[in-house]
Design a protein around this motif. Structure first.
Motif, PDB file in Angstrom:
ATOM      1  N   LYS A   7      -9.571  32.969   6.777  1.00  0.00           N
ATOM      2  CA  LYS A   7     -10.619  32.188   6.406  1.00  0.00           C
ATOM      3  C   LYS A   7     -11.264  32.497   5.120  1.00  0.00           C
ATOM      4  O   LYS A   7     -11.521  31.717   4.092  1.00  0.00           O
ATOM      5  N   ALA A   8     -11.309  33.732   4.701  1.00  0.00           N
ATOM      6  CA  ALA A   8     -11.807  34.217   3.425  1.00  0.00           C
ATOM      7  C   ALA A   8     -10.858  33.963   2.352  1.00  0.00           C
ATOM      8  O   ALA A   8     -11.078  33.859   1.231  1.00  0.00           O
ATOM      9  N   ALA A   9      -9.464  34.275   2.663  1.00  0.00           N
ATOM     10  CA  ALA A   9      -8.674  34.093   1.908  1.00  0.00           C
ATOM     11  C   ALA A   9      -8.173  32.593   1.345  1.00  0.00           C
ATOM     12  O   ALA A   9      -7.976  32.240   0.069  1.00  0.00           O
ATOM     13  N   ASN A  10      -8.516  31.722   2.256  1.00  0.00           N
ATOM     14  CA  ASN A  10      -8.447  30.256   1.977  1.00  0.00           C
ATOM     15  C   ASN A  10      -9.417  29.919   0.976  1.00  0.00           C
ATOM     16  O   ASN A  10      -9.044  29.195   0.142  1.00  0.00           O
ATOM     17  N   ALA A  11     -10.586  30.394   0.952  1.00  0.00           N
ATOM     18  CA  ALA A  11     -11.798  30.160   0.036  1.00  0.00           C
ATOM     19  C   ALA A  11     -11.272  30.885  -1.289  1.00  0.00           C
ATOM     20  O   ALA A  11     -11.686  30.216  -2.100  1.00  0.00           O
ATOM     21  N   LEU A  12     -10.879  31.759  -1.151  1.00  0.00           N
ATOM     22  CA  LEU A  12     -10.619  32.814  -2.280  1.00  0.00           C
ATOM     23  C   LEU A  12      -9.526  32.004  -3.213  1.00  0.00           C
ATOM     24  O   LEU A  12      -9.327  31.911  -4.593  1.00  0.00           O
ATOM     25  N   ALA A  13      -8.443  31.518  -2.406  1.00  0.00           N
ATOM     26  CA  ALA A  13      -7.359  30.697  -2.867  1.00  0.00           C
ATOM     27  C   ALA A  13      -7.628  29.632  -3.770  1.00  0.00           C
ATOM     28  O   ALA A  13      -7.278  28.940  -4.697  1.00  0.00           O
ATOM     29  N   THR A  14      -8.551  28.745  -2.987  1.00  0.00           N
ATOM     30  CA  THR A  14      -8.972  27.553  -3.457  1.00  0.00           C
ATOM     31  C   THR A  14     -10.148  27.570  -4.751  1.00  0.00           C
ATOM     32  O   THR A  14     -10.105  26.952  -5.745  1.00  0.00           O
ATOM     33  N   LEU A  15     -10.863  28.429  -4.601  1.00  0.00           N
ATOM     34  CA  LEU A  15     -11.981  28.809  -5.670  1.00  0.00           C
ATOM     35  C   LEU A  15     -11.677  29.742  -6.793  1.00  0.00           C
ATOM     36  O   LEU A  15     -12.445  29.786  -7.743  1.00  0.00           O
ATOM     37  N   GLY A  16     -10.962  30.564  -6.436  1.00  0.00           N
ATOM     38  CA  GLY A  16     -10.711  31.742  -7.312  1.00  0.00           C
ATOM     39  C   GLY A  16     -11.633  32.703  -7.530  1.00  0.00           C
ATOM     40  O   GLY A  16     -12.645  32.749  -6.758  1.00  0.00           O
ATOM     41  N   GLY A  17     -11.722  33.509  -8.514  1.00  0.00           N
ATOM     42  CA  GLY A  17     -12.977  34.455  -8.868  1.00  0.00           C
ATOM     43  C   GLY A  17     -12.661  35.762  -7.786  1.00  0.00           C
ATOM     44  O   GLY A  17     -11.535  36.093  -7.573  1.00  0.00           O
ATOM     45  N   GLU A  18     -13.725  36.422  -7.607  1.00  0.00           N
ATOM     46  CA  GLU A  18     -13.743  37.635  -7.022  1.00  0.00           C
ATOM     47  C   GLU A  18     -14.221  37.270  -5.310  1.00  0.00           C
ATOM     48  O   GLU A  18     -15.348  36.562  -5.473  1.00  0.00           O
ATOM     49  N   ILE A  19     -13.647  37.917  -4.432  1.00  0.00           N
ATOM     50  CA  ILE A  19     -14.313  37.848  -3.117  1.00  0.00           C
ATOM     51  C   ILE A  19     -15.871  38.247  -2.823  1.00  0.00           C
ATOM     52  O   ILE A  19     -16.719  37.222  -2.106  1.00  0.00           O
ATOM     53  N   GLU A  20     -16.356  38.841  -3.572  1.00  0.00           N
ATOM     54  CA  GLU A  20     -17.615  39.318  -3.740  1.00  0.00           C
ATOM     55  C   GLU A  20     -18.531  38.335  -4.014  1.00  0.00           C
ATOM     56  O   GLU A  20     -19.725  38.228  -3.446  1.00  0.00           O
ATOM     57  N   GLU A  21     -18.229  37.251  -4.665  1.00  0.00           N
ATOM     58  CA  GLU A  21     -18.944  36.038  -4.980  1.00  0.00           C
ATOM     59  C   GLU A  21     -19.418  35.181  -3.995  1.00  0.00           C
ATOM     60  O   GLU A  21     -20.423  34.415  -4.120  1.00  0.00           O
ATOM     61  N   TYR A  22     -18.692  35.226  -2.882  1.00  0.00           N
ATOM     62  CA  TYR A  22     -18.875  34.512  -1.679  1.00  0.00           C
ATOM     63  C   TYR A  22     -19.679  35.142  -0.526  1.00  0.00           C
ATOM     64  O   TYR A  22     -19.782  34.715   0.332  1.00  0.00           O
ATOM     65  N   PHE A  23     -19.804  36.401  -0.535  1.00  0.00           N
ATOM     66  CA  PHE A  23     -20.809  37.189   0.490  1.00  0.00           C
ATOM     67  C   PHE A  23     -22.144  36.471   0.551  1.00  0.00           C
ATOM     68  O   PHE A  23     -22.741  36.421  -0.654  1.00  0.00           O
ATOM     69  N   GLY A  24     -22.480  36.023   1.676  1.00  0.00           N
ATOM     70  CA  GLY A  24     -23.716  35.413   1.695  1.00  0.00           C
ATOM     71  C   GLY A  24     -23.645  34.218   2.618  1.00  0.00           C
ATOM     72  O   GLY A  24     -22.517  34.165   3.214  1.00  0.00           O
ATOM     73  N   SER A  25     -24.627  33.337   2.416  1.00  0.00           N
ATOM     74  CA  SER A  25     -24.537  32.147   3.248  1.00  0.00           C
ATOM     75  C   SER A  25     -24.510  31.110   2.258  1.00  0.00           C
ATOM     76  O   SER A  25     -25.014  30.836   1.390  1.00  0.00           O
ATOM     77  N   ASP A  26     -23.589  30.121   2.624  1.00  0.00           N
ATOM     78  CA  ASP A  26     -23.211  28.905   2.057  1.00  0.00           C
ATOM     79  C   ASP A  26     -22.755  28.684   0.472  1.00  0.00           C
ATOM     80  O   ASP A  26     -22.871  27.637  -0.177  1.00  0.00           O
ATOM     81  N   LEU A  27     -22.219  29.788   0.261  1.00  0.00           N
ATOM     82  CA  LEU A  27     -21.982  29.869  -1.224  1.00  0.00           C
ATOM     83  C   LEU A  27     -20.416  29.162  -1.372  1.00  0.00           C
ATOM     84  O   LEU A  27     -20.124  28.866  -2.658  1.00  0.00           O
ATOM     85  N   VAL A  28     -19.676  29.358  -0.306  1.00  0.00           N
ATOM     86  CA  VAL A  28     -18.523  28.527  -0.457  1.00  0.00           C
ATOM     87  C   VAL A  28     -18.599  27.052  -0.647  1.00  0.00           C
ATOM     88  O   VAL A  28     -18.162  26.449  -1.527  1.00  0.00           O
ATOM     89  N   THR A  29     -19.432  26.554   0.296  1.00  0.00           N
ATOM     90  CA  THR A  29     -19.586  25.063   0.303  1.00  0.00           C
ATOM     91  C   THR A  29     -20.377  24.723  -1.125  1.00  0.00           C
ATOM     92  O   THR A  29     -19.872  23.597  -1.589  1.00  0.00           O
ATOM     93  N   LYS A  30     -21.174  25.447  -1.492  1.00  0.00           N
ATOM     94  CA  LYS A  30     -21.997  25.083  -2.741  1.00  0.00           C
ATOM     95  C   LYS A  30     -20.766  25.067  -4.051  1.00  0.00           C
ATOM     96  O   LYS A  30     -20.701  24.241  -4.918  1.00  0.00           O
ATOM     97  N   LYS A  81     -18.848  46.732   6.004  1.00  0.00           N
ATOM     98  CA  LYS A  81     -18.571  45.296   6.224  1.00  0.00           C
ATOM     99  C   LYS A  81     -19.400  44.380   5.482  1.00  0.00           C
ATOM    100  O   LYS A  81     -20.896  44.872   5.581  1.00  0.00           O
ATOM    101  N   MET A  82     -18.999  43.607   4.564  1.00  0.00           N
ATOM    102  CA  MET A  82     -19.844  42.372   4.410  1.00  0.00           C
ATOM    103  C   MET A  82     -19.487  41.094   4.796  1.00  0.00           C
ATOM    104  O   MET A  82     -18.659  41.050   5.533  1.00  0.00           O
ATOM    105  N   LEU A  83     -20.071  40.179   4.727  1.00  0.00           N
ATOM    106  CA  LEU A  83     -20.189  38.910   5.592  1.00  0.00           C
ATOM    107  C   LEU A  83     -20.141  37.579   4.782  1.00  0.00           C
ATOM    108  O   LEU A  83     -21.038  37.487   3.894  1.00  0.00           O
ATOM    109  N   ILE A  84     -19.378  36.733   4.974  1.00  0.00           N
ATOM    110  CA  ILE A  84     -19.525  35.275   4.458  1.00  0.00           C
ATOM    111  C   ILE A  84     -19.861  34.444   5.566  1.00  0.00           C
ATOM    112  O   ILE A  84     -19.101  34.502   6.638  1.00  0.00           O
ATOM    113  N   VAL A  85     -20.812  33.542   5.271  1.00  0.00           N
ATOM    114  CA  VAL A  85     -21.526  32.856   6.265  1.00  0.00           C
ATOM    115  C   VAL A  85     -21.229  31.427   5.744  1.00  0.00           C
ATOM    116  O   VAL A  85     -22.149  30.933   4.995  1.00  0.00           O
TER     117      VAL A  85
END
Length: 408
Positions: free
Chosen positions: A111-134, A173-177
């Motif tokens: 799930k996290a890798a799909n977001a990273l492959a689609t959006l690029g950048g660093e995985i830390e950018e997406y830790f937290g809530s709704d940052l992938v959707t944004k 551990k950190m979390l993407i929600v």
């Protein structure tokens, strides 16, 4: 209604055709995947291909879905390095659909890798809530469709919007929600859990308890009836069936029951959020499995929040056989259940536990990226409350002494 029938109805009413689950359902995977794409990327354990993996690959082949070389999945606890590696593979292979087979760590990594492959950048950018959707909305992008085939009655990662990622160097551990992470199609053949070792079975049981209990305890008026229904069914399934599997690991009726309880845990955390025990578990990742960590901590949090969860304890207490519904009595009954299935009940039971873990847990509780866990608590906390209430609780959990907790 029979507990398992209740569970199936709850799950089917929730997920409908987006969830294939039950006994002997893996032959349905191929045709379902084919509706999403004919060129798949399969991520699975390549060191030891299980019967589940072989059945899924055969079903894909029968349905005319090509998948090429199977890509090795993530290590336990979803190390950040594996997420980055899988993101690069997704980008280079350019599949139409991703099929991930494994337990919670494997599915979270995908799930996290799909977001990273689609959006690029660093995985830390997406830790937290709704940052992938944004980010997806800002760039007019969509994640690749994902089919998550669960193989363990544990995290319910195949059903949810969460992805845990571990920084191994920091032991945290950190979390993407994010709802964008919910797999397009979920699959769980409960027969695949029959080879789960005893420690993983116990860990999965406590993960199911943690998901349903924490959400129920933190529920408000608009959700408490639903989360109470989910928790009542899931907790009973675990309490009645986990002891059976300790004595008879191949008991299919009990395996099905724990699989359903795990799924109900997934339902619960899509209705509400987990809180204290989950937050603490993130700082114990280097010494104990996630569900077991939550299992140790939840009785102590029951005492901490006792005055705010009287209604919920009326339901929870009898399930665990508590002598009454006083918070400390319910906590003691939960600890007695843990002992009955040979699970640890205090932090000092865990090999490698030190004062440094308490320090790390208190620091993590003040991290703004994990603020949601404080806010999900039955009595919401902020960072200024952590040292006052969580520090005594963690030391109580270290010693196994409920009386040391400073109740809120």
């Amino acid at each position: 209604m029979d507990l398992k029938k209740r569970a199936y109805k709850l799950l089917n009413d929730w997920k409908g055709s987006a969830y294939i689950h039950g006994l002997g359902v893996l032959d349905q995977v191929g045709e379902a995947v084919a509706t999403l794409g004919r060129n798949a990327l399969v991520i699975a354990n390549t060191t030891r291909k299980s019967a589940t993996v072989e059945k899924v690959l055969a079903s894909l082949t029968d349905a005319g879905v090509s998948f090429g070389e199977v890509v090795p999945t993530a290590k336990p606890n979803t190390p950040k390095e594996d997420v980055i590696r899988l993101g690069k593979v997704i980008s280079s292979r350019k599949p139409e659909v991703i099929v991930t087979i494994g337990g919670g760590s494997a599915i979270d990594a995908t799930k996290a890798a799909n977001a990273l492959a689609t959006l690029g950048g660093e995985i830390e950018e997406y830790f937290g809530s709704d940052l992938v959707t944004k980010a997806l909305k800002e760039r007019n992008l969509h994640l690749l469709p994902t089919v998550a085939v669960m193989t363990a009655a544990s995290s319910a990662a195949h059903l949810t919007k969460y992805a845990n990622v571990t920084d191994l160097a920091a032991g945290q551990k950190m979390l993407i929600v994010d709802n964008a992470l919910v797999p397009t199609l979920s699959v769980f053949d409960y027969t695949s859990t029959t080879t789960m070792p005893k420690d993983l079975t116990i860990d999965g049981a406590f993960d199911s308890i943690a998901h349903t209990l924490e959400v129920y305890l933190g529920s408000h008026s608009e959700t408490i009836d639903l989360t109470g229904t989910i928790a009542d069914c899931a907790l009973r399934l675990v309490v009645e069936n986990a002891p059976i599997l300790i004595d008879d690991p191949t008991n299919m009726e009990a395996r099905e029951a724990l699989g359903l309880a795990s799924d109900l845990g997934g339902y619960a955390i899509m209705v509400g959020g987990t809180s204290g025990a989950h937050l603490t578990s993130f700082s114990l990742v280097d010494i104990v499995a996630h569900g077991t960590a939550c299992g140790i901590m939840n009785p102590y949090y029951v005492v901490l929040f006792g005055r705010a969860i009287k209604q919920q304890l009326q339901v929870v207490g009898p399930i665990f056989g508590s002598k009454d519904v006083a918070p400390i009595s319910v906590a003691e009954a939960m600890i007695a259940f843990a002992k009955s299935i040979h699970a640890p009940t205090k932090l000092k039971d865990i090999e490698g536990f030190t004062e440094a873990h308490i320090t790390r847990a208190l620091a993590a509780a003040k991290d703004p990226q994990l603020k949601m866990k404080l806010q999900n608590m039955p009595i919401p906390m902020d960072a200024s409350d952590v040292d006052t209430y969580m520090a005594p609780l963690l030391r109580a959990a270290a010693e196994g002494d409920l009386t040391r907790i400073k109740a809120m």
